[in-house]
Design an enzyme around this catalytic site. Sequence first.
Site, short mmCIF file in Angstrom:
data_model
loop_
_atom_site.label_atom_id
_atom_site.label_comp_id
_atom_site.label_asym_id
_atom_site.label_seq_id
_atom_site.Cartn_x
_atom_site.Cartn_y
_atom_site.Cartn_z
CG HIS A 1 -1.98 -1.04 1.18
ND1 HIS A 1 -3.06 -1.03 2.04
CD2 HIS A 1 -2.16 -2.12 0.38
CE1 HIS A 1 -3.85 -2.06 1.78
NE2 HIS A 1 -3.32 -2.74 0.78
CD GLU B 1 -1.76 4.32 3.38
OE1 GLU B 1 -2.91 4.71 3.64
OE2 GLU B 1 -1.51 3.46 2.51
CB CYS C 1 -6.41 -0.29 5.47
SG CYS C 1 -4.71 -0.84 5.21
CB CYS D 1 -1.71 1.69 6.20
SG CYS D 1 -1.47 0.85 4.62
#
Length: 228
Positions: free
Chosen positions: A127, A129, A157, A160
């Site tokens: 992701h 992040e 999420c 993260c």
Amino acid sequence: MDIGLEWIVPPEWGAELRKLIIAQTLRPSAYLSGLCVEIALLTQRYAEIRRGPQRNPASLTLFQRAPYSGRSLESELDEQWMRQALVAAREAQAIGEVPIGVCIVSENQLVAVCGNRTRTDCDPTAHAEIVALREAARKLGNYRLTGVDVYSTIEPCAMCAGALIQARVRRLIYGAPDERAGAVISRFRICDTDFLNHRIEISAGVLEAECRALMQEFFQTRRGRIVD
């Protein structure tokens, strides 16, 4: 009592001040260095008396903002860095990734800016992040990113948000909420819960409309392709 000090004690200063300074000069213990300091202090005091009480007009305030602007410098900087994250999100979209971008800043200096790379790297943890945290840790030479600010176009999420806690970031700023899976406010409160040993300062809604529109455009396009 004219002893040739006119260059130090101008006549316009007044007789009383002239007498006081000359009396200080005639003391046996008045060495040159001490004399200079005393004269300087007396001069400063006399100047203050002549000026009278000073006012501090608002028009002289340095960096005064226009009266119609209610925005702080921090909010302007937040928008500036969020636009960097939006650029990364659009770049991710261009290569078929979900358009989420992250920008990491330390002392108002850019450290990392990344977009989603899950499909590109064939990595379920890639992701935006996570990718940005990895890059920032490498650049700063420390897995603890204390003092950094993280800008994400979408609410992180659970994975993260947990990584942000592990990195000990100072502040999280995100654009649009993720009502379905957001782990900062929408579904969970991982970043500022009392149960963990680190809490992150949170600012939400920075350029929210632009961040939300980008995600909506991506999913509408993808649904249209599926229907076709």
